[in-house]
Scaffold this motif. Structure first.
Motif, PDB file in Angstrom:
ATOM      1  N   TYR A  47      30.774  44.108  81.872  1.00 57.55           N
ATOM      2  CA  TYR A  47      29.852  45.589  81.747  1.00 57.55           C
ATOM      3  C   TYR A  47      30.630  46.133  80.529  1.00 57.55           C
ATOM      4  O   TYR A  47      29.917  46.898  79.831  1.00 57.55           O
ATOM      5  CB  TYR A  47      30.223  46.248  82.771  1.00 57.55           C
ATOM      6  N   GLY A  48      31.929  46.359  80.414  1.00 55.21           N
ATOM      7  CA  GLY A  48      32.402  47.155  79.336  1.00 55.21           C
ATOM      8  C   GLY A  48      31.879  46.510  77.999  1.00 55.21           C
ATOM      9  O   GLY A  48      31.733  47.034  76.987  1.00 55.21           O
ATOM     10  N   THR A  49      32.081  45.241  77.898  1.00 52.90           N
ATOM     11  CA  THR A  49      31.672  44.438  76.630  1.00 52.90           C
ATOM     12  C   THR A  49      30.298  44.683  76.370  1.00 52.90           C
ATOM     13  O   THR A  49      29.868  44.910  75.218  1.00 52.90           O
ATOM     14  CB  THR A  49      31.859  43.096  76.789  1.00 52.90           C
ATOM     15  N   LEU A  50      29.386  44.654  77.239  1.00 50.16           N
ATOM     16  CA  LEU A  50      27.836  44.888  77.218  1.00 50.16           C
ATOM     17  C   LEU A  50      27.760  46.326  76.472  1.00 50.16           C
ATOM     18  O   LEU A  50      26.896  46.594  75.564  1.00 50.16           O
ATOM     19  CB  LEU A  50      27.009  44.695  78.560  1.00 50.16           C
ATOM     20  N   ARG A  51      28.482  47.441  76.977  1.00 47.72           N
ATOM     21  CA  ARG A  51      28.162  48.682  76.615  1.00 47.72           C
ATOM     22  C   ARG A  51      28.731  48.676  75.431  1.00 47.72           C
ATOM     23  O   ARG A  51      28.112  49.304  74.274  1.00 47.72           O
ATOM     24  CB  ARG A  51      29.158  49.792  77.502  1.00 47.72           C
ATOM     25  N   ARG A  52      29.925  48.082  74.882  1.00 43.92           N
ATOM     26  CA  ARG A  52      30.629  48.008  73.628  1.00 43.92           C
ATOM     27  C   ARG A  52      29.538  47.385  72.532  1.00 43.92           C
ATOM     28  O   ARG A  52      29.145  47.992  71.500  1.00 43.92           O
ATOM     29  CB  ARG A  52      31.864  47.428  73.543  1.00 43.92           C
ATOM     30  N   LEU A  53      29.015  46.183  72.752  1.00 47.06           N
ATOM     31  CA  LEU A  53      27.839  45.653  71.812  1.00 47.06           C
ATOM     32  C   LEU A  53      26.890  46.501  71.888  1.00 47.06           C
ATOM     33  O   LEU A  53      26.214  46.367  70.678  1.00 47.06           O
ATOM     34  CB  LEU A  53      27.708  44.136  72.865  1.00 47.06           C
ATOM     35  N   PHE A  54      26.443  47.116  72.800  1.00 41.47           N
ATOM     36  CA  PHE A  54      25.135  47.880  72.791  1.00 41.47           C
ATOM     37  C   PHE A  54      25.276  48.932  71.705  1.00 41.47           C
ATOM     38  O   PHE A  54      24.566  49.212  70.899  1.00 41.47           O
ATOM     39  CB  PHE A  54      24.644  48.291  73.958  1.00 41.47           C
ATOM     40  N   GLN A  55      26.399  49.595  71.822  1.00 41.28           N
ATOM     41  CA  GLN A  55      26.947  50.789  70.966  1.00 41.28           C
ATOM     42  C   GLN A  55      27.134  50.502  69.603  1.00 41.28           C
ATOM     43  O   GLN A  55      26.836  51.023  68.694  1.00 41.28           O
ATOM     44  CB  GLN A  55      28.228  51.598  71.491  1.00 41.28           C
ATOM     45  N   ALA A  56      27.557  49.176  69.523  1.00 36.94           N
ATOM     46  CA  ALA A  56      27.892  48.650  68.073  1.00 36.94           C
ATOM     47  C   ALA A  56      26.451  48.172  67.422  1.00 36.94           C
ATOM     48  O   ALA A  56      26.465  47.816  66.162  1.00 36.94           O
ATOM     49  CB  ALA A  56      28.609  47.448  68.088  1.00 36.94           C
TER      50      ALA A  56
END
Length: 110
Positions: A47-56
């Motif tokens: 979930y953290g990776t998904l948030r980070r990839l979305f924000q990027a």
């Protein structure tokens, strides 16, 4: 070798790879990663990776209503995400080839 350390370095690539052919929501993405062999993957990490990839700017999201529970937030690769997947995939393949060569030289290849 502790695979959790390896996962930290390639989780972004793994998540992008499981989204290359089909969009998915958080739990579905975790299931795909685990089915592919990454059983040790933690929920919070994904979930953290998904948030980070979305924000990027590498993923887009959309919400799909669910008849059996809360709405699901789906993630999809956008053009920037596909480009990142291609570039990161090349880096990974080069690195893996180098490691295979090193292990072959030591007689340790699979």
């Amino acid at each position: 070798m502790d695979t959790t350390q390896l996962l930290k370095g390639v989780l972004d690539l793994a998540v992008l790879a499981v989204l290359k052919d089909e969009d998915g929501y958080g739990y579905d993405i975790m299931r795909r990663l685990r089915t592919a062999g990454l059983e040790e993957i933690g929920d919070a990490s994904v979930y953290g990776t998904l948030r980070r990839l979305f924000q990027a700017g590498l993923l887009t999201t959309y919400v799909v209503p669910s008849e059996s529970g809360p709405h699901r937030k789906y993630y999809a690769l956008n053009p920037a995400g596909r480009d990142q997947l291609r570039r990161s995939g090349k880096v990974w393949r080069s690195f893996a080839t180098t490691m295979d060569t090193l292990l072959d030289d030591e007689g340790m290849a699979a």
